[in-house]
Design a protein around this motif. Structure first.
Motif, PDB file in Angstrom:
ATOM      1  N   GLU A  28       1.206  -1.235   0.144  1.00 62.14           N
ATOM      2  CA  GLU A  28      -0.021  -0.403  -0.293  1.00 62.14           C
ATOM      3  C   GLU A  28       0.670   0.854  -0.194  1.00 62.14           C
ATOM      4  O   GLU A  28       2.217   1.297   0.880  1.00 62.14           O
ATOM      5  CB  GLU A  28      -0.893  -0.276   1.359  1.00 62.14           C
ATOM      6  CG  GLU A  28      -1.767   1.481   1.102  1.00 62.14           C
ATOM      7  CD  GLU A  28      -2.280   1.279   2.484  1.00 62.14           C
ATOM      8  OE1 GLU A  28      -3.151   1.918   2.734  1.00 62.14           O
ATOM      9  OE2 GLU A  28      -2.397   0.344   3.269  1.00 62.14           O
ATOM     10  N   ALA A  29       0.486   2.248  -0.639  1.00 60.65           N
ATOM     11  CA  ALA A  29       1.859   3.506  -0.916  1.00 60.65           C
ATOM     12  C   ALA A  29       0.384   4.520  -0.176  1.00 60.65           C
ATOM     13  O   ALA A  29      -0.751   4.452  -0.231  1.00 60.65           O
ATOM     14  CB  ALA A  29       1.629   3.699  -1.842  1.00 60.65           C
ATOM     15  N   ILE A  30       0.880   5.340   0.571  1.00 58.86           N
ATOM     16  CA  ILE A  30       0.481   6.369   1.178  1.00 58.86           C
ATOM     17  C   ILE A  30       0.758   7.582   1.392  1.00 58.86           C
ATOM     18  O   ILE A  30       1.788   7.734   1.192  1.00 58.86           O
ATOM     19  CB  ILE A  30       0.683   5.910   3.227  1.00 58.86           C
ATOM     20  CG1 ILE A  30      -0.594   4.564   2.937  1.00 58.86           C
ATOM     21  CG2 ILE A  30      -0.720   6.949   3.654  1.00 58.86           C
ATOM     22  CD1 ILE A  30       0.127   4.149   4.267  1.00 58.86           C
ATOM     23  N   PRO A  31      -0.264   8.513   0.974  1.00 55.26           N
ATOM     24  CA  PRO A  31      -1.550   8.981   0.625  1.00 55.26           C
ATOM     25  C   PRO A  31      -2.049   8.412  -0.986  1.00 55.26           C
ATOM     26  O   PRO A  31      -3.333   7.746  -0.692  1.00 55.26           O
ATOM     27  CB  PRO A  31      -2.130  10.191   1.338  1.00 55.26           C
ATOM     28  CG  PRO A  31      -0.455  11.109   0.331  1.00 55.26           C
ATOM     29  CD  PRO A  31       0.777   9.214   0.151  1.00 55.26           C
ATOM     30  N   GLY A  32      -1.574   7.727  -1.341  1.00 57.48           N
ATOM     31  CA  GLY A  32      -1.859   6.976  -2.550  1.00 57.48           C
ATOM     32  C   GLY A  32      -2.883   7.923  -3.758  1.00 57.48           C
ATOM     33  O   GLY A  32      -3.733   7.107  -4.160  1.00 57.48           O
ATOM     34  N   ALA A  33      -2.133   9.290  -3.734  1.00 57.26           N
ATOM     35  CA  ALA A  33      -2.732   9.906  -4.843  1.00 57.26           C
ATOM     36  C   ALA A  33      -1.733   9.869  -5.881  1.00 57.26           C
ATOM     37  O   ALA A  33      -0.674  10.355  -5.981  1.00 57.26           O
ATOM     38  CB  ALA A  33      -2.803  11.288  -3.847  1.00 57.26           C
ATOM     39  N   PRO A  34      -2.236   9.888  -7.309  1.00 50.92           N
ATOM     40  CA  PRO A  34      -0.956   9.856  -8.686  1.00 50.92           C
ATOM     41  C   PRO A  34      -0.400  11.480  -8.499  1.00 50.92           C
ATOM     42  O   PRO A  34       0.635  11.298  -8.916  1.00 50.92           O
ATOM     43  CB  PRO A  34      -2.239   9.935  -9.658  1.00 50.92           C
ATOM     44  CG  PRO A  34      -3.587  11.472  -9.099  1.00 50.92           C
ATOM     45  CD  PRO A  34      -3.655   9.952  -7.308  1.00 50.92           C
ATOM     46  N   ASN A  35      -0.910  12.446  -7.592  1.00 49.19           N
ATOM     47  CA  ASN A  35       0.478  13.935  -8.188  1.00 49.19           C
ATOM     48  C   ASN A  35       0.895  13.611  -6.478  1.00 49.19           C
ATOM     49  O   ASN A  35       1.579  15.090  -6.281  1.00 49.19           O
ATOM     50  CB  ASN A  35      -0.905  14.756  -8.258  1.00 49.19           C
ATOM     51  CG  ASN A  35      -1.897  14.755  -7.113  1.00 49.19           C
ATOM     52  OD1 ASN A  35      -1.814  14.475  -6.677  1.00 49.19           O
ATOM     53  ND2 ASN A  35      -2.309  16.198  -7.634  1.00 49.19           N
ATOM     54  N   VAL A  36       1.466  12.698  -5.648  1.00 45.02           N
ATOM     55  CA  VAL A  36       2.282  12.554  -4.216  1.00 45.02           C
ATOM     56  C   VAL A  36       3.215  11.878  -4.491  1.00 45.02           C
ATOM     57  O   VAL A  36       2.418  10.498  -4.278  1.00 45.02           O
ATOM     58  CB  VAL A  36       0.872  13.205  -3.059  1.00 45.02           C
ATOM     59  CG1 VAL A  36       1.709  13.426  -1.728  1.00 45.02           C
ATOM     60  CG2 VAL A  36      -0.164  14.047  -3.840  1.00 45.02           C
ATOM     61  N   ILE A  37       3.766  12.232  -4.030  1.00 47.91           N
ATOM     62  CA  ILE A  37       4.910  11.248  -3.658  1.00 47.91           C
ATOM     63  C   ILE A  37       4.614  10.449  -2.469  1.00 47.91           C
ATOM     64  O   ILE A  37       4.117  11.321  -1.592  1.00 47.91           O
ATOM     65  CB  ILE A  37       6.975  11.892  -3.467  1.00 47.91           C
ATOM     66  CG1 ILE A  37       7.307  12.696  -4.890  1.00 47.91           C
ATOM     67  CG2 ILE A  37       7.668  10.831  -3.060  1.00 47.91           C
ATOM     68  CD1 ILE A  37       7.844  13.810  -4.366  1.00 47.91           C
ATOM     69  N   PRO A  38       4.600   8.986  -2.484  1.00 50.15           N
ATOM     70  CA  PRO A  38       4.597   7.989  -1.291  1.00 50.15           C
ATOM     71  C   PRO A  38       5.141   8.615  -0.469  1.00 50.15           C
ATOM     72  O   PRO A  38       6.675   8.885  -0.094  1.00 50.15           O
ATOM     73  CB  PRO A  38       4.532   7.284  -1.985  1.00 50.15           C
ATOM     74  CG  PRO A  38       4.519   6.963  -3.293  1.00 50.15           C
ATOM     75  CD  PRO A  38       5.287   8.155  -3.970  1.00 50.15           C
ATOM     76  N   GLY A  39       4.781   9.137   1.376  1.00 54.99           N
ATOM     77  CA  GLY A  39       5.465   9.217   2.111  1.00 54.99           C
ATOM     78  C   GLY A  39       5.745   8.246   3.339  1.00 54.99           C
ATOM     79  O   GLY A  39       6.277   8.208   4.319  1.00 54.99           O
ATOM     80  N   LYS A  40       4.323   6.719   2.837  1.00 57.08           N
ATOM     81  CA  LYS A  40       4.807   5.453   3.508  1.00 57.08           C
ATOM     82  C   LYS A  40       4.336   4.492   2.652  1.00 57.08           C
ATOM     83  O   LYS A  40       3.490   4.432   1.662  1.00 57.08           O
ATOM     84  CB  LYS A  40       3.677   6.091   4.617  1.00 57.08           C
ATOM     85  CG  LYS A  40       4.268   5.019   6.108  1.00 57.08           C
ATOM     86  CD  LYS A  40       2.735   4.987   7.039  1.00 57.08           C
ATOM     87  CE  LYS A  40       3.165   4.038   8.108  1.00 57.08           C
ATOM     88  NZ  LYS A  40       2.095   4.025   9.162  1.00 57.08           N
ATOM     89  N   ALA A  41       4.932   3.316   3.277  1.00 54.03           N
ATOM     90  CA  ALA A  41       4.376   2.792   2.066  1.00 54.03           C
ATOM     91  C   ALA A  41       4.267   0.749   3.359  1.00 54.03           C
ATOM     92  O   ALA A  41       5.757   1.449   3.731  1.00 54.03           O
ATOM     93  CB  ALA A  41       5.852   2.188   0.739  1.00 54.03           C
ATOM     94  N   VAL A  42       3.635   0.163   2.617  1.00 52.85           N
ATOM     95  CA  VAL A  42       3.475  -0.769   4.335  1.00 52.85           C
ATOM     96  C   VAL A  42       3.420  -1.908   3.366  1.00 52.85           C
ATOM     97  O   VAL A  42       2.017  -1.971   2.120  1.00 52.85           O
ATOM     98  CB  VAL A  42       2.228  -0.160   4.727  1.00 52.85           C
ATOM     99  CG1 VAL A  42       1.823  -1.640   5.939  1.00 52.85           C
ATOM    100  CG2 VAL A  42       2.091   0.430   5.755  1.00 52.85           C
TER     101      VAL A  42
END
Length: 415
Positions: A269-283
């Motif tokens: 899972e990529a968080i926040p999971g938006a197409p125009n945001v670099i993922p700040g967290k991945a689980v």
């Protein structure tokens, strides 16, 4: 070629599949009305096969076929009758029906062996309804944790209340544990749940060990940012770091394949999971299995070290949290040899292989010697309506099981 034994098994399996909570699908969860219906059907077949039968305190259907004199130590046979949602007909159920049919064949012939046979239809191997599993087999093995009674299902029903509603007495669970000197071993027939036997064109195989398994939640934390404004060289992208870790998992598993090591990332899972945001967290999850615990532990150690190195290089943080651990269980060498000899007498090339999935045999391994016989399944498919075995393979497996029973020495000292 006559396949009467296999035909009987297949007919009973298809009849048992009618005990379901979903029309047109097989879903039979622990302590549900569908499970109750299955216990009634199985109990009837056990009684017809000459067994004395009870529904025990843990929701197992337990049948006993005495030996050539009453009270002899018993060889345990069986598997589970609970299923996943939208299941196939064979996972678990095959082992229960095969055990009943083997005793029925002895009963029809008027045979009593120099040991008793106990057949179990365990009710909670899959762990789908409650966050627990192997409830019934752990109870028989004497390793049931009373705190398990406090777990709740999705509707908030406690396991203890569900057992009472099923007609069981949870307080009596400790009493169903079998004394070690009353049990000779446990043998479970099961579909392979893998493609090896099909590739080898073999109807059955003899299991050497049940893989130990460890599961982890891996949290990778970087820094979220705008997808269009943060330069590539300045990013702390948690998802790309996680992607490298996933590939490291695959490489380590391939390197350990000769030892039977397998490793799987089943979700990410990529968080926040938006197409125009670099993922700040991945689980992501990690599942590591091997037939030898030392090989599994070494792989985990290597991966944790690689994760740390990758995180440092990519300027992110990584946290590894274990949430499941089950040791490997080796099958008893003497029982393996006896099964292999029975396979050879059936004019089938013997093949030994590990089990990558867990079974009730895992729980019984703390009580007694264990062994398993795998039956070829089409495409290696399991936990799915497309599960498929042939009548001919079922018949071969039945003949192997009966031959094994006739050659079993009837004493635990032989193991």
């Amino acid at each position: 070629m006559r396949t009467a034994l296999g035909a009987n098994v297949m007919a009973h399996l298809h009849e048992l599949a009618r005990c379901s909570s979903e029309p047109g699908k097989l879903t039979r969860l622990f302590l549900t009305p569908a499970h109750a219906a299955a216990t009634r059907v199985v109990r009837g077949w056990m009684e017809e096969a000459g067994m004395t039968v009870e529904l025990d305190a843990a929701g197992n259907v337990a049948g006993r076929y005495e030996g050539d004199r009453p009270g002899l130590p018993a060889l345990l046979l069986g598997s589970h009758i609970d299923t996943v949602r939208d299941a196939g007909h064979y996972d678990g159920n095959l082992g229960v029906i095969a055990a009943i049919e083997a005793v029925a064949a002895l009963h029809r012939a008027g045979e009593r062996l120099p040991f008793a046979i106990e057949v179990f239809a365990f009710g909670d191997e899959e762990g789908v309804r409650f966050p627990s599993k192997l409830t019934g087999s752990r109870a028989v093995a004497g390793t049931f944790d009373p705190q398990t009674l406090d777990v709740v299902d999705a509707q908030g029903t406690h396991l203890e209340a569900a057992l009472r509603g099923f007609g069981c007495d949870p307080a009596a669970i400790p009493a169903i544990a079998r004394p070690r000197d009353a049990v000779l071993g446990y043998v479970e027939m099961h579909i392979e749940q893998g493609p090896v036997l099909e590739q080898l064109k073999l109807p059955v195989g003899v299991v050497t060990a049940i893989n130990g398994a460890s599961r982890f939640r891996i949290e990778v934390t970087g820094h979220a940012g705008h997808a269009g404004t943060v330069p590539m060289a300045l990013r702390e992208d948690a998802l790309t770091a996680a992607a490298e870790m996933v590939l490291a998992v695959e490489r380590r598993a391939v390197d350990g394949a000769a030892q039977g090591l397998v490793a799987t990332v089943g979700s990410i899972e990529a968080i926040p999971g938006a197409p125009n945001v670099i993922p700040g967290k991945a689980v992501f999850t990690l599942d590591v299995r091997a037939p030898v615990d030392a090989d599994r532990f070494k792989a985990i150690e290597d991966l944790v070290s690689q994760f740390a190195d990758l995180a440092a290089r990519r300027h992110v943080r990584v946290k590894v949290v274990k949430f499941y651990d089950e040791p490997a269980a080796s099958c008893d060498p003497a029982l393996v040899d006896l099964l292999e000899a029975a396979v050879a007498r059936a004019e089938i090339t013997p093949h030994r292989l590990p089990s990558g999935a867990g079974h009730d045999a895992l729980a019984l391994a703390t009580l007694c010697p264990i062994a398993m016989l795998f039956v070829r399944c089409k495409g290696g498919i399991s936990h799915h309506p497309a599960e498929s075995i042939t009548t001919r393979d079922a018949d071969v497996a039945m003949r192997v099981l009966l031959d094994f029973l006739h050659h079993f020495p009837g004493t635990r000292d032989a193991h």
